[in-house]
Design a protein around this motif. Structure first.
Motif, short mmCIF file in Angstrom:
data_model
loop_
_atom_site.label_atom_id
_atom_site.label_comp_id
_atom_site.label_asym_id
_atom_site.label_seq_id
_atom_site.Cartn_x
_atom_site.Cartn_y
_atom_site.Cartn_z
N ILE A 142 0.86 -1.18 0.00
CA ILE A 142 0.00 0.00 0.00
C ILE A 142 0.89 1.23 0.00
CG2 ILE A 142 -1.90 1.21 1.12
CD1 ILE A 142 -2.69 -1.62 0.40
N ILE A 143 0.68 2.11 -0.97
CA ILE A 143 1.45 3.36 -1.06
C ILE A 143 0.48 4.53 -0.92
CG2 ILE A 143 2.93 4.80 -2.53
CD1 ILE A 143 3.82 2.19 -3.94
N ASP A 144 0.88 5.47 -0.10
CA ASP A 144 0.05 6.66 0.17
C ASP A 144 0.88 7.90 -0.17
OD1 ASP A 144 -1.44 8.74 1.25
OD2 ASP A 144 -1.00 8.22 3.33
N ARG B 241 4.46 7.39 1.73
CA ARG B 241 4.68 6.30 2.68
C ARG B 241 4.24 4.99 2.06
NH1 ARG B 241 5.03 8.28 8.13
NH2 ARG B 241 4.72 10.52 8.23
N MET B 242 4.94 3.92 2.43
CA MET B 242 4.60 2.60 1.92
C MET B 242 4.65 1.58 3.04
SD MET B 242 6.58 0.28 -0.96
CE MET B 242 8.07 0.11 0.03
N GLU C 126 8.26 -1.06 5.96
CA GLU C 126 7.65 0.26 6.06
C GLU C 126 8.69 1.28 5.61
OE1 GLU C 126 4.75 2.43 9.18
OE2 GLU C 126 6.68 1.83 10.03
N CYS D 236 -2.13 2.04 -4.70
CA CYS D 236 -1.55 3.36 -4.47
C CYS D 236 -2.67 4.40 -4.43
CB CYS D 236 -0.55 3.70 -5.56
SG CYS D 236 0.24 5.32 -5.33
N ARG E 26 -2.83 4.11 5.13
CA ARG E 26 -2.35 2.90 4.45
C ARG E 26 -2.98 1.65 5.04
NH1 ARG E 26 0.74 6.37 5.78
NH2 ARG E 26 1.53 5.38 7.65
N GLU E 27 -2.95 1.55 6.37
CA GLU E 27 -3.55 0.38 7.01
C GLU E 27 -5.07 0.35 6.79
OE1 GLU E 27 0.38 1.09 8.80
OE2 GLU E 27 -1.33 2.39 8.39
N TYR F 39 -5.71 -1.09 3.41
CA TYR F 39 -5.49 -2.55 3.45
C TYR F 39 -6.66 -3.26 4.14
CZ TYR F 39 -3.23 -7.02 4.53
OH TYR F 39 -2.94 -8.36 4.64
#
Length: 491
Positions: free
Chosen positions: A7-9, A16-17, A33, A80, A291-292, A295
């Protein structure tokens, strides 16, 4: 859902990934992370919202590195999302098209409400609290998600971010203008006519940075940010010190790192204004965010974006990866429950300690999986950090200490001194340690024996009737150190 997911933000300040690996249906663990402070929105609010070439290039190069990491970790799914900077920028398609053309990755621009919702989903599932409002201070906007009785009520996004405030007001030394701008935006929350809780869950780099500083200033014993909480009234003066710092030297003296000099004053100013206006009494820091939330919304899409009741992702993930024998873990948990219940008239502990004892009993063998020798010490260190989600700091410290003092002498005052502010009384810890030691000892030969526990209250004695009496078990039971004024007898 793929076993390994990335997950990329892309935020206004940072990209952040996280790379997460599933271990069973609902359980997962973090395997990478990475953060890059690309500041993609730098200069845009002074240029009609348009993204500038140099920040876009920083973001492009970081994306290339992120995808290299993702590929190396064999991630089969990449999601993303982009937030305020890209959704506000008239020229965002330039960046989106380049990423799509060169990397084959489609970036999904999410609106403010969706961004706030993702933060709420993360906090709802990964923090131990029933009612709160998440506050996610970003570079271009701040998101609020209102949660009441474990249900998301409302998600709101306001255009008050650190980079936006800096470029529009702080660079012009217009502090009063900044405050008026923030207060005018906050009126939109009150217009929703919803109950505002007095607890916020802080998400985003600005709030996490402030929380980290407060932890260090208070010499907090546990070096874990997720789940850290503090009373606003006790830290107001410190927040004002950050806001009123005249230069970087003063910020440095307050413990602030160089990479936060550019937006920490603005972020703290926004936070302080929100705390005051919403009458917040307590801040809980979340290490999880958008990100979480992205997910979990994918993982839990068939269950209303919530874990099943009585499910704890951290416990399940640790057992998936490290338990030696699932049947032994289940037996130890059930037997712990029996021991706690039969001794209730003697120890008089609250029922929450039963839950802690059961979890500790299920997890104690993890230390042996890491390294057989000094297994209790191995488990102690590992569990302090391994119970990542949905645990209060007090809870994880109690569980770790319960395991540490199993199969050995009961803890003394000196043994619990380092974490004393997070632990209950010594008597409580001695009872928990005794009960887990008894649980382990009666199953010393791993035969999962049927045991009848009989409490003789008159003589303050616990009598054990074992299915199979063996010398190994009997001799080790006799070695157990007992809580004061309490006896143990094998029938």
């Amino acid at each position: 859902m793929s076993k390994v997911t990335t997950i990329i933000d892309i935020g206004s300040n940072s990209m952040r990934m996280v790379v997460l690996q599933k271990s069973s249906r609902f359980a997962f663990n973090l395997i990478n992370e990475t953060k890059s402070r690309v500041k993609i929105s730098e200069g845009c609010y002074e240029n009609n919202g348009n993204l500038q070439e140099i920040p876009m290039q920083r973001a492009y190069e970081s994306m290339k590195s992120f995808l290299n990491i993702s590929e190396s970790l064999k991630s089969r799914k990449v999601i993303c999302v982009a937030t305020s900077a890209l959704r506000d920028a008239p020229n965002s398609k330039v960046f989106l098209s380049r990423i799509k053309k060169d990397f084959g990755l489609s970036i999904k621009i999410i609106d403010g409400e969706k961004e706030a919702y993702y933060g709420g989903v993360a906090a709802l599932n990964l923090l131990h609290n029933d009612s709160f409002v998440t506050v996610d201070i970003g570079g271009g906007s701040t998101e609020f998600c209102f949660v009441k009785d474990n249900t998301i009520i409302k998600s709101i996004s306001l255009n008050i971010g650190t980079v936006r405030i800096k470029e529009l007001f702080f660079n012009k030394n217009d502090i009063e203008g900044a405050k008026k701008y923030i207060l005018d935006n906050l009126k939109k929350i009150f217009e929703q006519n919803i109950e505002i809780p007095d607890v916020i869950v802080g998400i985003g780099g600005s709030i996490r940075s402030v929380s980290k500083l407060i932890m260090q200033r208070n010499e907090y014993p546990l070096d874990i940010l997720h789940g850290y909480k503090y009373k606003v009234s006790k830290e107001e003066d410190f927040l004002l010190q950050i806001i009123n710092a005249e230069d970087n030297n003063e910020l440095k003296a307050l413990g602030i790192k160089k990479d936060r000099f550019d937006t920490i004053k603005e972020g703290t100013f926004i936070l302080k204004t929100i705390l005051d206006e919403l009458h917040i009494s307590e801040v809980i820091t979340s290490g999880a965010g958008v990100r979480e939330g992205v997910y979990l919304s994918d993982l839990l899409r068939t269950s209303n974006c919530k874990f099943p009741s009585n499910f704890n992702v951290s416990v399940r993930s640790l057992l998936d990866r490290f338990e030696i024998d699932p049947k032994q873990s289940a037996y130890m948990g059930n037997n712990a429950s029996k021991i706690f219940d039969v001794l209730k008239p003697v120890h008089n502990l609250e029922d929450k300690y039963k839950t802690y004892l059961v979890i500790a009993s299920k997890l104690y063998s993890i230390g042996s999986a890491l390294n057989f020798y000094k297994s209790n010490d191995n488990a102690f260190d590992f569990i302090l950090n391994g119970l990542s989600y949905d645990f209060l700091h007090t809870t994880r410290v109690i569980i770790a200490h319960t395991i540490k003092f199993s199969k050995k002498s009961l803890p003394s005052k000196k043994d619990i001194q380092e974490y004393e502010e997070l632990l209950p009384s010594l008597d409580v810890m001695r009872w928990l340690s005794f009960m887990i030691s008894l649980n382990i000892t009666t199953n010393q030969d791993l035969s999962k024996p049927k045991i009848e526990y009989i409490l003789d209250e008159e003589n303050n004695t616990l009598k054990l009737e074992l299915e199979n009496k063996t010398f190994l078990i009997n001799s080790n039971i006799e070695k157990l150190e007992l809580p004061k004024e309490f006896n143990l007898e094998i029938l």
